[in-house]
Design a protein around this motif. Sequence first.
Motif, short mmCIF file in Angstrom:
data_model
loop_
_atom_site.label_atom_id
_atom_site.label_comp_id
_atom_site.label_asym_id
_atom_site.label_seq_id
_atom_site.Cartn_x
_atom_site.Cartn_y
_atom_site.Cartn_z
N PRO A 1 5.90 7.79 10.42
CA PRO A 1 4.58 7.26 11.16
C PRO A 1 3.76 6.70 9.64
N LEU A 2 3.43 5.67 9.80
CA LEU A 2 2.25 5.16 8.89
C LEU A 2 1.02 5.95 8.83
N ARG A 3 0.72 6.31 7.71
CA ARG A 3 -0.61 7.06 7.68
C ARG A 3 -1.46 6.64 6.72
N ALA A 4 -2.87 5.96 7.20
CA ALA A 4 -3.65 5.23 6.30
C ALA A 4 -4.40 6.36 5.58
N THR A 5 -4.91 6.35 4.53
CA THR A 5 -5.73 7.31 3.86
C THR A 5 -7.07 6.46 3.77
N GLU A 6 -8.14 7.29 3.50
CA GLU A 6 -9.46 6.73 3.21
C GLU A 6 -9.26 5.91 1.80
N GLU A 7 -8.55 6.23 0.98
CA GLU A 7 -8.40 5.01 -0.33
C GLU A 7 -7.76 3.80 0.07
N MET A 8 -6.94 3.79 0.95
CA MET A 8 -6.34 2.58 1.40
C MET A 8 -7.54 1.86 2.14
N LEU A 9 -8.04 2.34 2.91
CA LEU A 9 -9.03 1.74 3.72
C LEU A 9 -10.08 0.96 2.72
N ASP A 10 -10.48 2.02 1.71
CA ASP A 10 -11.18 1.27 0.94
C ASP A 10 -11.04 0.20 0.04
N ARG A 11 -9.55 0.38 -0.44
CA ARG A 11 -9.04 -0.73 -0.95
C ARG A 11 -8.98 -2.01 -0.15
N LEU A 12 -8.76 -1.84 1.06
CA LEU A 12 -8.58 -3.08 1.74
C LEU A 12 -9.93 -3.76 2.19
N VAL A 13 -11.25 -2.69 2.06
CA VAL A 13 -12.57 -3.51 2.09
C VAL A 13 -12.71 -4.26 0.91
N ASP A 14 -12.40 -3.83 -0.26
CA ASP A 14 -12.29 -4.45 -1.61
C ASP A 14 -11.63 -5.84 -1.33
N HIS B 1 1.93 -0.28 14.24
CA HIS B 1 1.52 -1.50 14.72
C HIS B 1 0.03 -1.30 15.02
N PRO B 2 -0.20 -0.61 16.05
CA PRO B 2 -1.68 -0.49 16.40
C PRO B 2 -2.50 0.07 15.15
N LEU B 3 -2.09 0.87 14.49
CA LEU B 3 -2.64 1.70 13.47
C LEU B 3 -2.97 0.56 12.44
N ALA B 4 -2.07 -0.39 12.01
CA ALA B 4 -2.28 -1.34 11.24
C ALA B 4 -3.44 -2.33 11.60
N SER B 5 -3.39 -2.50 12.96
CA SER B 5 -4.35 -3.35 13.21
C SER B 5 -5.79 -2.71 13.28
N HIS B 6 -5.86 -1.30 13.69
CA HIS B 6 -7.10 -0.61 13.53
C HIS B 6 -7.56 -0.37 12.21
N ILE B 7 -6.82 -0.25 11.05
CA ILE B 7 -7.29 -0.45 9.66
C ILE B 7 -7.70 -1.64 9.30
N ALA B 8 -6.98 -2.78 9.59
CA ALA B 8 -7.49 -4.10 9.19
C ALA B 8 -8.84 -4.46 9.95
N GLN B 9 -8.97 -4.11 11.26
CA GLN B 9 -10.25 -4.08 11.72
C GLN B 9 -11.47 -3.30 11.20
N PHE C 1 0.95 -1.15 0.04
CA PHE C 1 -0.04 -0.10 -0.05
C PHE C 1 0.82 1.32 0.00
N ASP C 2 2.10 0.99 0.23
CA ASP C 2 3.01 2.18 0.29
C ASP C 2 2.56 3.42 1.23
N ALA C 3 2.17 3.16 2.41
CA ALA C 3 1.66 4.05 3.27
C ALA C 3 2.48 4.82 4.25
N GLY C 4 3.73 4.78 3.86
CA GLY C 4 4.85 5.42 4.71
C GLY C 4 5.03 4.70 6.03
N ASP C 5 5.86 4.93 6.76
CA ASP C 5 5.96 4.36 7.86
C ASP C 5 6.76 5.40 8.67
#
Lengths: 239, 239, 239, 239, 239, 239
Positions: free
Chosen positions: F89-102, F125-133, F83-87
């Motif tokens: 800090p990792l920053r998840a966008t709404e587009e990444m969330l949408d892609r993950l839903v798909d 790490h907890p941010l990755a867990s949050h987006i996964a959930q 997803f190339d979200a950066g590290d």
Amino acid sequence: MAEKTGLVVSAHPGDFVWRAGGAIALHVKQGYRVKIVCLAYGERGESQWAWKKAGVKLEDVKAQRREESQKAAEILGAEIEFFDAGDYPLRATEEMLDRLVDIYRAVKPKFVLTHALEDPYNFDHPLASHIAQEARIIAQAAGHKPDPDRAYTAPPVFLFEPHQPEQCNFKPQVILNIDEVWETKYKAFQILAAQKHLWEYYTRVALNRGMQGGRNAGIAMTYGEAYQRLFPSVVSTLS
Amino acid sequence: MAEKTGLVVSAHPGDFVWRAGGAIALHVKQGYRVKIVCLAYGERGESQWAWKKAGVKLEDVKAQRREESQKAAEILGAEIEFFDAGDYPLRATEEMLDRLVDIYRAVKPKFVLTHALEDPYNFDHPLASHIAQEARIIAQAAGHKPDPDRAYTAPPVFLFEPHQPEQCNFKPQVILNIDEVWETKYKAFQILAAQKHLWEYYTRVALNRGMQGGRNAGIAMTYGEAYQRLFPSVVSTLS
Amino acid sequence: MAEKTGLVVSAHPGDFVWRAGGAIALHVKQGYRVKIVCLAYGERGESQWAWKKAGVKLEDVKAQRREESQKAAEILGAEIEFFDAGDYPLRATEEMLDRLVDIYRAVKPKFVLTHALEDPYNFDHPLASHIAQEARIIAQAAGHKPDPDRAYTAPPVFLFEPHQPEQCNFKPQVILNIDEVWETKYKAFQILAAQKHLWEYYTRVALNRGMQGGRNAGIAMTYGEAYQRLFPSVVSTLS
Amino acid sequence: MAEKTGLVVSAHPGDFVWRAGGAIALHVKQGYRVKIVCLAYGERGESQWAWKKAGVKLEDVKAQRREESQKAAEILGAEIEFFDAGDYPLRATEEMLDRLVDIYRAVKPKFVLTHALEDPYNFDHPLASHIAQEARIIAQAAGHKPDPDRAYTAPPVFLFEPHQPEQCNFKPQVILNIDEVWETKYKAFQILAAQKHLWEYYTRVALNRGMQGGRNAGIAMTYGEAYQRLFPSVVSTLS
Amino acid sequence: MAEKTGLVVSAHPGDFVWRAGGAIALHVKQGYRVKIVCLAYGERGESQWAWKKAGVKLEDVKAQRREESQKAAEILGAEIEFFDAGDYPLRATEEMLDRLVDIYRAVKPKFVLTHALEDPYNFDHPLASHIAQEARIIAQAAGHKPDPDRAYTAPPVFLFEPHQPEQCNFKPQVILNIDEVWETKYKAFQILAAQKHLWEYYTRVALNRGMQGGRNAGIAMTYGEAYQRLFPSVVSTLS
Amino acid sequence: MAEKTGLVVSAHPGDFVWRAGGAIALHVKQGYRVKIVCLAYGERGESQWAWKKAGVKLEDVKAQRREESQKAAEILGAEIEFFDAGDYPLRATEEMLDRLVDIYRAVKPKFVLTHALEDPYNFDHPLASHIAQEARIIAQAAGHKPDPDRAYTAPPVFLFEPHQPEQCNFKPQVILNIDEVWETKYKAFQILAAQKHLWEYYTRVALNRGMQGGRNAGIAMTYGEAYQRLFPSVVSTLS
């Protein structure tokens, strides 16, 4: 004399009905003015049946749920305001937060009801709780829209029972006896026609909380609603 | 009409004074009959000063502490019964448990005050809490000294604040406003002449809990006592 | 000048070796006198191999384990006293508690090491921790075997790491660098010849705690032992 | 091939019916031999109705409850053994512990069901859980009644749901689908004729746990029983 | 030789004074360079008195609070940098995070002091703690503004005591003896002239933490500050 | 018949290798299709060695880590998407969330593996867990990209073991036996050539979890991976 008022901050329409319908109807009966802020219509995530027909439009689902919510609020005797914040995911803007602060200051609630702090099944719920708490705090700030004549006291917060309480680390600290208004609460259930399976689920919850309430207090009661307090209560007697 | 009554189960004499003296005096003022069960005299572990003179006898220390406790209870307006269970370590016998069950049934308290569930600094405290809870439960058993005419309802339990609350995982859920009886509580402090350094410690605790109470409730109050509830409260209104 | 001393209260022989062998050897090296109280020989529950031959006697197993423990203590540089309290289940008598109080007062330890508060795999462990804590508290009581000249200060308590730390709700708060004495600790492992599989297990624990220690402190270290503190530390600088 | 077996350690007769009746009947149906150890008859604390007639004798109440328990166990398809340990308070002797160890070794259960770790409403429950766990541990000790030919593996422990789960810090980790045996469980309820109000209470619990189970797993199911695991499960696949 | 330095990340001006003023003054006295990052001026939410006169402007309140903070920092002997992040609600931007990372790398603190992880009374506090922690982590990343010559070790984090510690799940793990600098801390209190009621509140907190410190360590001390550690400490001796 | 599938949501490349490599390889061997979503390349915070040479470019580091990750995924037998979200800090966008839903809806995983809920050492790490959930929840919403023919059931979530489990409040509830695929997992370690010190660290973790697994289940096993479940499991037998 100060008006008696209460405020409910709910993520979706079902929440204020299932979780706090008894408290709302009961306080209305006791002469309170109760206002519900319904952040989202539950249009995407809590309207599964509506999406079963092909081609349905988001706006239609929202309109239908809005109407239902309005009716349920009326049955319970409360005012309702919608924020249309979207659901799954709910996303609160700074404008919504600001509007909620204004509502706190206008309503001056004696109590606030909102969601539990955690819910791994539904992230809209803890977010609704967060905004409800944050607005309550900001409403205390003298420098936010300053007005030296304003009187405002931050109210106690009661967290209502989530669908799977133990998974949300929810611990009942208060059981409200809702016998007097059970029929009203059940009438509000019936507005949510598409979630008929939940009518019975939440009737069972109310009966079991009622039996627990009776057992804890040594009194006869049938229906209960469970709440967790966010802050200590301040009292002048222990019984 | 049923008499209003309260019961306090305290490990040592100091405990009911420092931790619950306000609640005792306040409820007495409100017309309650309050009974204190003081399990031990604190003769070995809480009478350091008495042991500073060589040759002092255990019985003398106990007699002195008993007298002090009696006086403190009188100032607060409560009855007191001693179990002489020993301290450091306190050891409760089945006979003491049985006596305590009888007391629950005779007093029929509307509330019980006792120690927090944990205390790594003092094992007598959680043990006192344990016996207070166990007797409360047994008193409900119809088959324990059966009497079909008996009426008994298990009362709510309030845990009072330990010396180092966070280390005991104590969380205040109720702050009792004790402004009306503060002077009485402080008079009871003065009976405990050898622990003068604690007079000021517990005055500071009362002032800080008072300020927290005022802040939580948006009211003016000066002195508070903090309690944790063991069971949910059952209510018919949320404010 | 006061002697530097430490006390270890261990349920079974293996425990003081696997869990605290580094701390013992390290403090001995730093000039401390360290005393181990070994409550039981682990004769029934931690000597599986010995019971594989038919007809073996309890006394023989105890003698063998006592000898091993003695040797392990010698390698670590500590004194050892056995209470022969039995294992699986360990049962501490009032006499043992009394003896342990005397030991606290005689040794005047600067620190105490004992078991974690919970262990669902082994109930002897939390019981050992309980007696260690209770004796520490009683030793403070001026009226227990009174002596106006006695000086005694209750020492800090460090809980050592159980076999499955998360299941015991154990949380490391202190990582002790045991690089200097690792070889000594490993020699003590080798005395416990029948539990050879645990030599490697606890070597891995030490290496991983060592790496965590290095990472937390930004220093180079290889072997660590983890401890949880029971009480706050009191300091005059934060670094 | 090893027989499939299960063990249930219950404080009172009602407990194994309300809390574990589904698991018992289900595993019996699956070919398991299930043994219930019922520590007390609930004669004093869970037979309120029996004590309503004046002059009733303890032995009569015990006999009646024993008969009921026997019948309920039969309906569920399980063996039952009574320890007659007394209730309110339950007091387990070393002999009972020893007998329970023998039962573990004879039954070699694949799973054990017992009470939650805490219950502020009923101290018999955590005590039953404690003895169930302690016996399980001792049964592993090679030196307890040594026999080099014995094979015994400590089984997983499942804690069943207490009456007020959140107050007992009970967290469901496993929901057992008991649809196949619901009628059998309900028949066992009906043996407990004097607690008719609880039939419906625990039917509602089963229905709500069933709906939660369905929601968690995305399957259709109606009745559930909730359990908390005491130890990690060891698996070779995650789905 | 490396300079000894400390960093404090505070949401509002009062926080570094009430909660960490002792630690700051003490380390300055010990030769440390201490830098405070004050995220907001507390202009809206912690300046109630200023807003009591009609027509006051936000910029004036900020200027006044900035001046006060500057003076308080001077009295304590520390540098201070303001982020002007706004309060009620505080909102940290990516630029602020970036600046804070630079500060970590420039200061290379031996310890960091910041807010507790939770505070239901004030959401600015946990947010300040979050940014302090996040910047500390990013400062470790070699690829963030890379420089192969940079040396940076992430420092230990100490959480300071919130206003109502138990409600914030704050548990003291370290009590710092601030006797030597109490007068300096109290002088800094006096700069915060509008919050005079808090002078006495936090004096009482310091006295009670001091008495607890004395009791935990068996030493004479009068004033304390409590901290919770976020990470294990790494040590080479346990006393 | 429905394909057997699994999904892994990992913050950085190392995470899916160290923490879940065994589960991935094992399920692939069992016929599962496993997809890894790797949110960031760990380019800034987990590539310390790469930044040791002056002048290295971010894009080069990313390319190198991407290549490594690809190879490690291949060895384990899984697909990977970045997803190339950066590290840091990792920053998840709404587009990444949408892609993950798909992805959830396309893969229909039988299980999801992701990070623990907390990690004070690494906020990615907890941010990755949050987006996964959050994506898992949104994927259930019928009104998100509605399609009446879609079948989707939210899968169970397993949290994998963080680097310092106790500091992250991680509690193992499931131990997966990875003996069959250990060599494959270790081969994937070897791709991460620059983190050679971690090869041995995580080998020790696997061996110790293996021994714990064997001890909990009474079976022979050597290598384990620990997981915490986010939701109750629903079962039809307890053994």
